[in-house]
Design a protein around this motif. Structure first.
Motif, mmCIF file in Angstrom:
data_model
loop_
_atom_site.group_PDB
_atom_site.id
_atom_site.type_symbol
_atom_site.label_atom_id
_atom_site.label_comp_id
_atom_site.label_asym_id
_atom_site.label_seq_id
_atom_site.Cartn_x
_atom_site.Cartn_y
_atom_site.Cartn_z
ATOM 1 N N LEU A 1 0.665 -1.573 -0.193
ATOM 2 C CA LEU A 1 -0.150 0.269 -0.293
ATOM 3 C C LEU A 1 0.981 1.251 0.218
ATOM 4 C CD1 LEU A 1 -3.501 -0.801 2.309
ATOM 5 C CD2 LEU A 1 -3.615 -1.084 -0.216
ATOM 6 N N GLY A 2 2.094 1.212 1.055
ATOM 7 C CA GLY A 2 2.486 2.337 0.948
ATOM 8 C C GLY A 2 3.625 2.644 -0.397
ATOM 9 N N THR A 3 3.108 1.865 -1.387
ATOM 10 C CA THR A 3 4.637 1.582 -2.963
ATOM 11 C C THR A 3 2.845 2.553 -3.479
ATOM 12 O OG1 THR A 3 5.915 -0.174 -2.073
ATOM 13 C CG2 THR A 3 5.583 -0.166 -4.480
ATOM 14 N N VAL A 4 2.030 1.754 -3.249
ATOM 15 C CA VAL A 4 0.737 2.186 -4.267
ATOM 16 C C VAL A 4 1.062 3.858 -3.814
ATOM 17 C CG1 VAL A 4 -1.663 1.987 -4.497
ATOM 18 C CG2 VAL A 4 -0.128 0.076 -4.488
ATOM 19 N N VAL A 5 0.872 4.461 -3.075
ATOM 20 C CA VAL A 5 1.144 5.866 -2.383
ATOM 21 C C VAL A 5 2.190 6.737 -2.949
ATOM 22 C CG1 VAL A 5 0.789 7.925 -0.591
ATOM 23 C CG2 VAL A 5 -0.761 5.674 -0.515
ATOM 24 N N GLN A 6 2.991 6.217 -3.009
ATOM 25 C CA GLN A 6 4.248 6.486 -3.976
ATOM 26 C C GLN A 6 4.475 6.594 -4.995
ATOM 27 O OE1 GLN A 6 8.212 5.152 -2.258
ATOM 28 N NE2 GLN A 6 7.095 4.161 -0.308
ATOM 29 N N GLY A 7 3.790 5.445 -6.043
ATOM 30 C CA GLY A 7 3.174 5.232 -7.223
ATOM 31 C C GLY A 7 2.048 6.093 -7.668
ATOM 32 N N LEU A 8 1.567 7.168 -7.302
ATOM 33 C CA LEU A 8 0.735 7.385 -7.521
ATOM 34 C C LEU A 8 0.902 9.228 -7.612
ATOM 35 C CD1 LEU A 8 -2.565 6.503 -5.334
ATOM 36 C CD2 LEU A 8 -2.372 6.432 -7.848
ATOM 37 N N VAL A 9 1.608 9.542 -6.447
ATOM 38 C CA VAL A 9 2.802 10.500 -6.931
ATOM 39 C C VAL A 9 3.303 10.810 -7.811
ATOM 40 C CG1 VAL A 9 4.273 12.067 -4.646
ATOM 41 C CG2 VAL A 9 2.072 10.877 -3.788
ATOM 42 N N ALA A 10 4.705 9.384 -7.773
ATOM 43 C CA ALA A 10 5.619 9.789 -9.218
ATOM 44 C C ALA A 10 4.683 10.087 -10.639
ATOM 45 C CB ALA A 10 6.158 8.144 -8.776
ATOM 46 N N VAL A 11 3.405 9.210 -9.962
ATOM 47 C CA VAL A 11 2.675 9.593 -11.700
ATOM 48 C C VAL A 11 2.644 10.679 -11.849
ATOM 49 C CG1 VAL A 11 0.525 8.808 -12.888
ATOM 50 C CG2 VAL A 11 2.762 6.944 -11.983
ATOM 51 N N ALA A 12 2.271 11.588 -10.302
ATOM 52 C CA ALA A 12 1.709 12.779 -10.702
ATOM 53 C C ALA A 12 2.803 13.932 -10.636
ATOM 54 C CB ALA A 12 1.261 13.419 -9.544
ATOM 55 N N VAL A 13 3.769 13.769 -10.353
ATOM 56 C CA VAL A 13 5.355 14.435 -10.702
ATOM 57 C C VAL A 13 4.991 14.692 -12.017
ATOM 58 C CG1 VAL A 13 7.031 14.831 -10.053
ATOM 59 C CG2 VAL A 13 6.053 14.283 -8.555
ATOM 60 N N VAL A 14 5.694 12.850 -12.485
ATOM 61 C CA VAL A 14 5.995 12.708 -14.277
ATOM 62 C C VAL A 14 4.875 13.478 -15.447
ATOM 63 C CG1 VAL A 14 5.994 11.820 -15.773
ATOM 64 C CG2 VAL A 14 7.083 11.082 -13.695
ATOM 65 N N LEU A 15 3.576 14.078 -14.898
ATOM 66 C CA LEU A 15 2.929 13.858 -15.709
ATOM 67 C C LEU A 15 2.507 15.670 -15.053
ATOM 68 C CD1 LEU A 15 0.193 13.879 -17.202
ATOM 69 C CD2 LEU A 15 -1.383 13.390 -15.379
#
Length: 274
Positions: free
Chosen positions: A128-142
């Motif tokens: 679940l922590g990685t899912v949160v980090q993944g969503l944040v990473a996608v938001a930054v890249v976007l």
């Protein structure tokens, strides 16, 4: 011998334990910024490389009517952004393979097995922590893509569907990477094994249309998990309705990968390390 030792799950509180392990994972991400930033820096560098070095030429090929040069770069930015978002997802999942191997080989995971902790939380928290980090990473890249000129056309339902899809893809790949980390004979190996996942976005419709590929490569690209995910993501970002069969296939692949990763991870977690 205590009751907790005889029955490690006695007194365990699944939800509270899950939140504790989630907090532990997020704190680790803060304490190891180099590992965390890897999930953002690499996709951003790939975006800049492909758009500004190759985009002027490739963009004219993937988008009919686009002229080489600035117009081609703009067209290729629109085309490649969905794939770069998935690179961020894979990068986030790779990091959890390393942390899972660290826990396994340091002995902390063996200690967890003797404590009154819900077994599912030990693995579920990092996922679940990685899912949160993944969503944040996608938001930054976007955000970087938008700064470069990318203009998504998604409405509110499209954005909600996109967030759900990204979370599902991250969830699936993370479970698989957790298993790879637990199965790795060393932490160094755990950092390399998930690299195989990074090849899949390259061998999909993310960078170029599959129709331009040689027949054997095209056959693989059309029948691997990332192609339907890329196509669904591309449609959602463009504000169009994704093809129903393609979207269903993307979700199906995610569910299958998550199930395999979960079953493999639980088996490895229960196995006593010699």
């Amino acid at each position: 011998m205590t009751t907790a030792t005889l029955h490690p799950t006695a007194g365990a509180r699944p939800l509270a334990d899950l939140l504790t392990m989630l907090r532990r994972n997020l704190l680790r991400a803060v304490r190891y910024p180099a590992l965390t930033s890897f999930t953002v820096v690499i996709p951003v560098l790939l975006l800049l490389l492909f758009v500004f070095v190759f985009g002027g030429a490739i963009g004219a090929g993937v988008t009919p009517g686009a002229a080489p040069g600035a117009e081609g770069r703009a067209a290729y930015l629109d085309y490649i952004t969905p794939a770069i978002l998935l690179f961020a997802v894979v990068g986030a999942a790779q990091s959890v393979a390393i942390t899972a191997a660290m826990d396994a080989h340091s002995g902390i995971m063996a200690r967890f097995r003797t404590m009154a902790i819900s077994p599912g939380s030990v693995l579920g928290g990092p996922v679940l922590g990685t899912v949160v980090q993944g969503l944040v990473a996608v938001a930054v890249v976007l955000t970087v893509a938008v700064a470069l000129g990318f203009r998504p056309g998604a409405g509110v339902p499209g954005w909600l569907a996109l967030v759900g899809l990204v979370a599902l893809v991250t969830f699936a790949t993370t479970w698989l990477c957790v298993a790879m980390g637990l199965a790795a004979p060393s932490v160094e190996t755990a950092s390399n094994t998930p690299m195989l996942l990074t090849a899949l976005p390259f061998l999909s419709s993310g960078l170029v249309p599959v129709a331009t590929m040689p027949a054997p490569v095209r056959a693989f690209a059309e029948h691997q998990p990332f192609t339907p995910v890329v196509e669904t993501t591309r449609a959602l970002l463009a504000g169009t309705t994704p093809d129903g069969a393609t979207a269903l296939l993307a979700v199906g692949w995610c569910v299958a990968v998550a199930a395999v990763g979960y079953a493999w991870s639980r088996t490895l977690y229960r196995r006593e390390r010699r």
